[in-house]
Enzyme design. Structure first.
Site, PDB file in Angstrom:
ATOM      1  N   GLU A  60      62.587  33.347  51.659  1.00  0.00           N
ATOM      2  CA  GLU A  60      62.778  33.545  53.094  1.00  0.00           C
ATOM      3  C   GLU A  60      63.925  34.514  53.382  1.00  0.00           C
ATOM      4  O   GLU A  60      63.830  35.344  54.275  1.00  0.00           O
ATOM      5  CB  GLU A  60      63.026  32.205  53.796  1.00  0.00           C
ATOM      6  CG  GLU A  60      61.790  31.347  53.946  1.00  0.00           C
ATOM      7  CD  GLU A  60      60.814  31.874  54.990  1.00  0.00           C
ATOM      8  OE1 GLU A  60      61.210  32.699  55.850  1.00  0.00           O
ATOM      9  OE2 GLU A  60      59.644  31.454  54.969  1.00  0.00           O
ATOM     10  N   GLU A 114      66.619  41.487  64.415  1.00  0.00           N
ATOM     11  CA  GLU A 114      67.756  42.229  63.877  1.00  0.00           C
ATOM     12  C   GLU A 114      68.604  41.295  63.036  1.00  0.00           C
ATOM     13  O   GLU A 114      68.422  40.076  63.066  1.00  0.00           O
ATOM     14  CB  GLU A 114      68.588  42.871  64.998  1.00  0.00           C
ATOM     15  CG  GLU A 114      69.218  41.898  65.960  1.00  0.00           C
ATOM     16  CD  GLU A 114      69.984  42.597  67.086  1.00  0.00           C
ATOM     17  OE1 GLU A 114      71.115  43.065  66.802  1.00  0.00           O
ATOM     18  OE2 GLU A 114      69.464  42.657  68.201  1.00  0.00           O
TER      19      GLU A 114
END
Length: 140
Positions: A60, A114
């Site tokens: 992840e 972001e």
């Protein structure tokens, strides 16, 4: 063979606390998807079937930030009621330390709008119980 149980089972996730010790900063992602869309959070996500939690955390982290780290340590397991609005979700959290030369390698990935580095003294409001996880890592 199939098994059934009388006990409910939680969803299982893994979260990464990436910490630059020399600058006192931690890596966060701005979430792309609900819940907590556009909120800052630790990189992490769901553990896949038969995947080790540590391996899920590394996967992840790479998917969401582009960082491929391998020297992490377990912070703890978090499963308090209400930590995830989608339902009962338990997370294993791991801490990774990096040096400042690696920080620029972090880029937004699959589930992140972001990435950002934040000093521990000026963290934004965090999704889920991620402030508690950072605190449990002994960073604040």
């Amino acid at each position: 063979m199939s098994y059934t149980y009388d006990y409910p089972r939680p969803a299982f996730t893994a979260d990464a606390v990436v910490h630059c010790v020399e600058l006192g900063e931690v890596l966060l992602i701005k979430r792309k998807n609900p819940p907590f869309e556009e909120k800052w959070a630790l990189p992490g996500g769901f553990v896949e079937k038969e995947e080790l939690p540590y391996d899920a955390c590394i996967r992840e982290l790479q998917e969401e930030t582009g960082l491929r780290l391998s020297e992490g340590a377990l912070i703890g397991v978090f499963g308090e009621k209400g930590r995830d609005p989608r339902g009962w979700t338990v997370s294993a959290a791991f801490v990774f330390e990096i040096d400042s030369t690696q920080m620029e390698k972090a880029k937004a990935g699959s589930d992140s709008q972001e990435v950002g580095w934040f000093t521990l003294s000026s963290l934004p409001e965090l999704a889920f119980d991620h402030f508690k996880i950072i605190k449990s890592a002994g960073l604040i």
